[in-house]
Scaffold this active site. Structure first.
Site, PDB file in Angstrom:
ATOM      1  N   ASN A   7       0.915  -1.101   0.115  1.00  0.00           N
ATOM      2  CA  ASN A   7       0.253   0.021  -0.099  1.00  0.00           C
ATOM      3  C   ASN A   7       0.963   1.355  -0.033  1.00  0.00           C
ATOM      4  O   ASN A   7       1.479   1.576   1.234  1.00  0.00           O
ATOM      5  CB  ASN A   7      -0.839  -0.042   1.277  1.00  0.00           C
ATOM      6  CG  ASN A   7      -1.767   1.384   1.201  1.00  0.00           C
ATOM      7  OD1 ASN A   7      -1.388   2.399   0.804  1.00  0.00           O
ATOM      8  ND2 ASN A   7      -3.085   0.864   1.657  1.00  0.00           N
ATOM      9  N   GLU A  34      -3.834   1.780  -2.976  1.00  0.00           N
ATOM     10  CA  GLU A  34      -4.164   3.190  -2.743  1.00  0.00           C
ATOM     11  C   GLU A  34      -3.238   4.102  -3.264  1.00  0.00           C
ATOM     12  O   GLU A  34      -2.436   4.915  -3.063  1.00  0.00           O
ATOM     13  CB  GLU A  34      -3.880   3.589  -1.121  1.00  0.00           C
ATOM     14  CG  GLU A  34      -4.453   4.640  -0.328  1.00  0.00           C
ATOM     15  CD  GLU A  34      -4.512   4.971   0.978  1.00  0.00           C
ATOM     16  OE1 GLU A  34      -5.134   5.766   1.357  1.00  0.00           O
ATOM     17  OE2 GLU A  34      -3.933   3.929   1.710  1.00  0.00           O
ATOM     18  N   ASP A 149      -3.589  -4.748   0.685  1.00  0.00           N
ATOM     19  CA  ASP A 149      -4.066  -4.447   2.204  1.00  0.00           C
ATOM     20  C   ASP A 149      -5.440  -4.647   2.453  1.00  0.00           C
ATOM     21  O   ASP A 149      -6.327  -4.344   1.746  1.00  0.00           O
ATOM     22  CB  ASP A 149      -3.750  -2.977   1.916  1.00  0.00           C
ATOM     23  CG  ASP A 149      -4.452  -2.107   3.342  1.00  0.00           C
ATOM     24  OD1 ASP A 149      -4.918  -2.775   4.113  1.00  0.00           O
ATOM     25  OD2 ASP A 149      -4.727  -0.944   3.314  1.00  0.00           O
ATOM     26  N   ASN A 151      -6.993  -4.487   5.331  1.00  0.00           N
ATOM     27  CA  ASN A 151      -7.472  -3.890   6.509  1.00  0.00           C
ATOM     28  C   ASN A 151      -8.271  -4.683   7.569  1.00  0.00           C
ATOM     29  O   ASN A 151      -9.347  -4.621   7.975  1.00  0.00           O
ATOM     30  CB  ASN A 151      -8.429  -2.897   5.958  1.00  0.00           C
ATOM     31  CG  ASN A 151      -7.910  -1.474   5.662  1.00  0.00           C
ATOM     32  OD1 ASN A 151      -7.120  -0.886   6.282  1.00  0.00           O
ATOM     33  ND2 ASN A 151      -8.209  -1.122   4.356  1.00  0.00           N
ATOM     34  N   ASP A 220      -1.563  -6.118   5.879  1.00  0.00           N
ATOM     35  CA  ASP A 220      -1.214  -6.457   4.655  1.00  0.00           C
ATOM     36  C   ASP A 220      -0.665  -7.976   4.493  1.00  0.00           C
ATOM     37  O   ASP A 220       0.380  -8.446   5.050  1.00  0.00           O
ATOM     38  CB  ASP A 220       0.131  -5.604   4.325  1.00  0.00           C
ATOM     39  CG  ASP A 220      -0.210  -4.080   4.333  1.00  0.00           C
ATOM     40  OD1 ASP A 220      -0.885  -3.512   3.325  1.00  0.00           O
ATOM     41  OD2 ASP A 220       0.087  -3.444   5.567  1.00  0.00           O
ATOM     42  N   ASP A 249       2.573   4.898   5.400  1.00  0.00           N
ATOM     43  CA  ASP A 249       2.297   4.151   6.574  1.00  0.00           C
ATOM     44  C   ASP A 249       2.501   2.824   6.767  1.00  0.00           C
ATOM     45  O   ASP A 249       2.497   2.079   7.668  1.00  0.00           O
ATOM     46  CB  ASP A 249       0.971   4.817   7.280  1.00  0.00           C
ATOM     47  CG  ASP A 249      -0.025   4.689   6.147  1.00  0.00           C
ATOM     48  OD1 ASP A 249       0.173   4.606   5.223  1.00  0.00           O
ATOM     49  OD2 ASP A 249      -1.127   5.530   6.653  1.00  0.00           O
ATOM     50  N   HIS A 250       2.298   2.200   5.222  1.00  0.00           N
ATOM     51  CA  HIS A 250       2.673   0.840   5.310  1.00  0.00           C
ATOM     52  C   HIS A 250       3.985   0.195   4.808  1.00  0.00           C
ATOM     53  O   HIS A 250       4.611   1.209   3.867  1.00  0.00           O
ATOM     54  CB  HIS A 250       1.670   0.065   4.052  1.00  0.00           C
ATOM     55  CG  HIS A 250      -0.071   0.274   4.515  1.00  0.00           C
ATOM     56  ND1 HIS A 250      -0.631  -0.778   4.795  1.00  0.00           N
ATOM     57  CD2 HIS A 250      -0.754   1.276   4.378  1.00  0.00           C
ATOM     58  CE1 HIS A 250      -1.880  -0.364   5.092  1.00  0.00           C
ATOM     59  NE2 HIS A 250      -2.020   0.942   4.856  1.00  0.00           N
TER      60      HIS A 250
END
Length: 258
Positions: A7, A34, A149, A151, A220, A249-250
């Site tokens: 991501n 993303e 990802d 989530n 992930d 942030d990933h």
């Protein structure tokens, strides 16, 4: 074969990081999520110059998935099951592999928050659709890699502070139940096939010094069919990418298959 997922949290903002990763790690396939851009504004020229073919399913401002590959692939965008769903969250490619192929999907599963809105039912429906699609692909005998990802925090050991997530869409019982349903189709969580250790994360929030305090979560994942899992050699989380200047942030997660 090396297959990675990341991501990237805005492909144009992280382009230097992405090109550096392609050069240093040299995955055969990289699944991105993303993108936060349309197909037309995807940095195709720079990525092709690095030796990769681009298959993109973009969306303006948010969402967006892509599959980058060293060899040309046949790709299909969109997850079946809800024709009115226009969010760019799924792309699938047939990757040549010797005399056969590996079916690789890049998935950006909905976040689902706030839970009391229509975002959470959409997340659960998406997971049901993904399970139905995976069931069909497995019935076809595909060598399957579902990467992205999700989530989803599958287990308490996948969060530094599980109690902080108990009311979050990523960790609610209904979310984890659907993840288990997906895995129970005959898929293997690649990371958990190699280690039972806690403290292994792929995401650290930008807020409250989460990275500096290692307050991460693992969301992930690469889920493998039995044919892919039988070829699994190694799983690596490229944690150092989170320490870069202006990082996502990933961080990328990658597998090596025989």
């Amino acid at each position: 074969m090396r297959i990675a997922t990341w991501n990237v949290n805005s492909v144009r903002q992280r382009l230097d990081h992405l090109l550096g990763y392609l050069g240093a790690v040299a995955p055969d396939v990289l699944c991105l999520q993303e993108l936060k851009c349309t197909d037309d504004s995807f940095p195709r020229q720079e990525i092709e110059a690095a030796g990769y073919h681009c298959n993109v399913h973009g969306q303006k401002g948010f969402n967006g998935v892509a599959i980058l590959s060293r060899r040309p692939v046949e790709a299909t965008a969109g997850l079946p099951g809800e024709p009115e769903d226009t969010q760019a969250r799924f792309i699938e490619a047939r990757v040549p592999d010797g005399g056969g192929e590996i079916l690789v999907a890049s998935i950006y599963l909905p976040n689902g928050n706030p839970v009391g809105t229509d975002k959470y039912p959409y997340k659960l429906r998406f997971m049901d659709r993904l399970a139905a699609h995976a069931r069909q692909r497995l019935a076809e005998g595909a060598t399957l890699v579902l990467a992205g990802d999700y989530n989803v925090i599958p287990d308490r050991r996948d969060a530094a502070d599980p109690e902080a997530w108990v009311h979050d869409a990523l960790f609610l019982p209904e979310t984890r139940e659907r993840y288990r349903t997906l895995v129970s189709l005959g898929l293997t969580d690649a990371l958990r096939a190699t280690t039972d250790h806690a403290g292994v994360y792929s995401f650290w929030d930008y807020q409250a010094g989460a990275w500096q305090r290692n307050k991460g979560i693992r969301i992930d994942h690469l889920l493998l069919s039995s044919r892919a899992a039988d070829r699994l050699v190694d799983v690596t989380i490229d944690k150092d990418m989170r320490a870069a200047e202006k990082p996502s942030d990933h961080v990328p997660v990658r597998i090596d298959l025989r």
